[in-house]
Design an enzyme around this catalytic site. Structure first.
Site, PDB file in Angstrom:
ATOM      1  N   SER A 170     -30.696   6.654  39.138  1.00 37.96           N
ATOM      2  CA  SER A 170     -29.930   6.496  37.905  1.00 37.96           C
ATOM      3  C   SER A 170     -28.969   5.312  37.917  1.00 37.96           C
ATOM      4  O   SER A 170     -28.605   4.802  36.864  1.00 37.96           O
ATOM      5  CB  SER A 170     -29.154   7.782  37.616  1.00 37.96           C
TER       6      SER A 170
ATOM      7  N   HIS B 169     -34.418   9.862  34.101  1.00 36.73           N
ATOM      8  CA  HIS B 169     -34.478   8.496  33.556  1.00 36.73           C
ATOM      9  C   HIS B 169     -35.900   7.963  33.477  1.00 36.73           C
ATOM     10  O   HIS B 169     -36.108   6.809  33.111  1.00 36.73           O
ATOM     11  CB  HIS B 169     -33.615   7.561  34.406  1.00 36.73           C
TER      12      HIS B 169
ATOM     13  N   LYS C  23     -31.528  12.109  27.189  1.00 34.81           N
ATOM     14  CA  LYS C  23     -31.624  10.660  27.391  1.00 34.81           C
ATOM     15  C   LYS C  23     -32.693  10.115  26.444  1.00 34.81           C
ATOM     16  O   LYS C  23     -32.433  10.020  25.249  1.00 34.81           O
ATOM     17  CB  LYS C  23     -31.867  10.374  28.874  1.00 34.81           C
TER      18      LYS C  23
HETATM   19  C1  LIG Z   1     -30.796  11.507  37.588  1.00 33.56           C
HETATM   20  C2  LIG Z   1     -29.986  12.437  36.741  1.00 33.56           C
HETATM   21  N1  LIG Z   1     -30.189  13.756  36.884  1.00 33.56           N
HETATM   22  C3  LIG Z   1     -29.485  14.636  36.155  1.00 33.56           C
HETATM   23  C4  LIG Z   1     -28.544  14.231  35.244  1.00 33.56           C
HETATM   24  C5  LIG Z   1     -27.759  15.251  34.486  1.00 33.56           C
HETATM   25  O1  LIG Z   1     -28.313  15.441  33.221  1.00 33.56           O
HETATM   26  P1  LIG Z   1     -27.403  15.967  32.021  1.00 33.56           P
HETATM   27  O2  LIG Z   1     -26.649  14.795  31.503  1.00 33.56           O
HETATM   28  O3  LIG Z   1     -28.379  16.524  31.032  1.00 33.56           O
HETATM   29  O4  LIG Z   1     -26.502  17.018  32.591  1.00 33.56           O
HETATM   30  C6  LIG Z   1     -28.302  12.859  35.070  1.00 33.56           C
HETATM   31  C7  LIG Z   1     -27.331  12.294  34.124  1.00 33.56           C
HETATM   32  O5  LIG Z   1     -26.688  12.734  33.356  1.00 33.56           O
HETATM   33  C8  LIG Z   1     -29.040  11.947  35.840  1.00 33.56           C
HETATM   34  O6  LIG Z   1     -28.809  10.639  35.740  1.00 33.56           O
END
Ligand SMILES: Cc1ncc(COP(=O)(O)O)c(C=O)c1O
Length: 398
Positions: free
Chosen positions: A176, A204, A235
């Site tokens: 990320s 992502h 996203k």
């Molecule tokens: C790789 C990754 N996993 C999980 C999440 C968490 O997702 P959420 O924003 O829906 O809680 C994020 C970012 O927010 C992320 O970048």
């Protein structure tokens, strides 16, 4: 001074103080920030679906039909048709038998990892995995082996040491904060050979990589081969929430044991309906994914042409390393004055000394604005005298 005030002061001193900024209007390639029009280069609304009329319409219609909230956990009274329909569609899209919705990606990762790796077992986690994976490992009470980023030899060594205690390998598909991709074929191979599960976080990658945006596992030609894939709806899918895809036995197990599923209110029906409408758009308009890829190439190349390295990024996440937190924030502010909005990313989101600007591209950006932004970014870095001993300038000089 109160203890909390002292701690805040400490954060300020370290350049780590954070504050919220108010965006006027919806997400889009250009937004109003504190009253000024800026180019948005830090949103994960990669395909421009958060403000798509069909996605908004589906949410509005679902609100009128199903109400604003789900009322309870789905195991109590919150299971509704929008949830079930979305799960079926997500499972089919990802090529899995079954899918289970969670309230967010954070909840999906913490709940799933803690359910799949238990006390006495070992979970293997890439050192650059997202914080929600790290927290999932902590919650699991399993021993966590953090392997060097993308280093399959290090992982292999750890797996051998763990022997039969190896329970789960977990990795971001697209990292990320770096925009590089995990060595998925090797990870699948290692998981098989050591008799443990592989879980891939496609937060992502969904909507961005692979045929029709099916994600990094599909992009590697390995659809359905990772035991568990997790993805988010907040996203590229423009809504909110998350899902885990796996075989039915595993999702039934998660429904029974993942605490963040059992003990948390279901997604609001309008949110689930918006997610479904976005998924339908993704399936019927794969050209959005192609445009995102084109735009990502444009920004990476334009930055390179300006003498800036984007590290190992292969995707729409394009980091420019700065190093110190304070210098990173200064660069972010300078860019904002020039009409480009990109957040500085600092510890604990990234390791100490690796603060950066993390640019994210959307399919709705125009080529010229990405190229113009790259010129502004390089000029701002030079103006700030991020010279000689600072990473960004080492890159400029290279
Ligand atoms: C790789 C990754 N996993 C999980 C999440 C968490 O997702 P959420 O924003 O829906 O809680 C994020 C970012 O927010 C992320 O970048």
């Amino acid at each position: 001074m109160s203890e909390i005030a002292e701690r805040l002061e400490e954060l300020r001193d370290q350049g780590l103080y954070r504050r919220l900024r108010l965006i006027g209007g919806p997400q889009g390639p250009r937004v109003t920030l504190d009253g000024n029009q800026v180019l948005l280069l830090c949103s994960n609304d990669y395909l421009g679906l958060a403000n798509h009329p069909r996605v908004k319409g589906a949410a509005a219609e679902a609100a009128m039909r199903w109400g604003a909230g789900a009322g309870a956990s789905r195991l109590i009274s919150g299971n509704m048709q929008p949830h079930s329909r979305l799960e079926k569609r997500l499972a089919a899209f990802k090529g899995y038998e079954s899918a289970l919705l969670f309230g967010s990606g954070y909840l999906a990762n913490t709940g799933t990892i803690a359910a799949l790796a238990r006390d006495g077992e070992v979970v293997f986690s890439d050192e650059l995995n997202h914080a929600s994976i790290i927290d999932g490992c902590r919650l699991s009470r399993a021993q966590t082996f953090v392997y060097r980023h993308g280093d399959v030899d290090h992982l292999s060594w750890g797996l051998q040491k763990a022997g039969e205690r190896a329970a789960l390998i977990v990795t971001d598909g697209v990292f990320s904060m770096d925009g590089d991709v995990a060595p998925l074929a090797d990870l699948i191979d290692l998981a098989r050979r050591h008799g443990c599960r592989l879980m891939v976080d496609e937060a992502h990658a969904t909507g961005a990589l692979g045929p029709g945006g099916r994600g990094s596992v599909a992009a590697a030609g390995l659809s359905g081969e990772a035991d568990v894939v997790m993805g988010t709806l907040g996203k590229a899918l423009g809504s909110y929430g998350a899902y885990v895809c796996a075989d039915r036995e595993t999702t039934v197990y998660l429904l029974n044991t993942a605490r963040s599923f059992v003990f948390s209110t279901a997604l609001p029906p309008p949110v689930a309906a918006a997610g479904l409408a976005a998924l339908e758009l993704l399936e019927s308009q794969p050209e959005r994914v192609a445009q995102l890829t084109t735009n990502a190439v444009t920004l990476r190349k334009a930055l390179n042409d300006e003498g800036l390295s984007v590290g190992d990024s292969e995707t729409q996440i394009v980091p420019v390393a700065v190093g110190e937190a304070a210098a990173t924030m200064a660069l972010s502010e300078r860019l904002l004055e020039r009409g480009v909005f990109a957040q500085g990313i600092r510890p604990p989101t990234v390791p100490e000394g690796s603060s950066r600007l993390r640019f994210t591209v959307m399919s709705t950006h125009r080529r010229e604005e990405l190229e113009h932004a790259a010129r502004l970014i390089a000029a701002a870095a030079r103006e700030l005298g991020l010279g000689a001993d600072r990473p960004v300038v080492a890159q400029l000089a290279a």
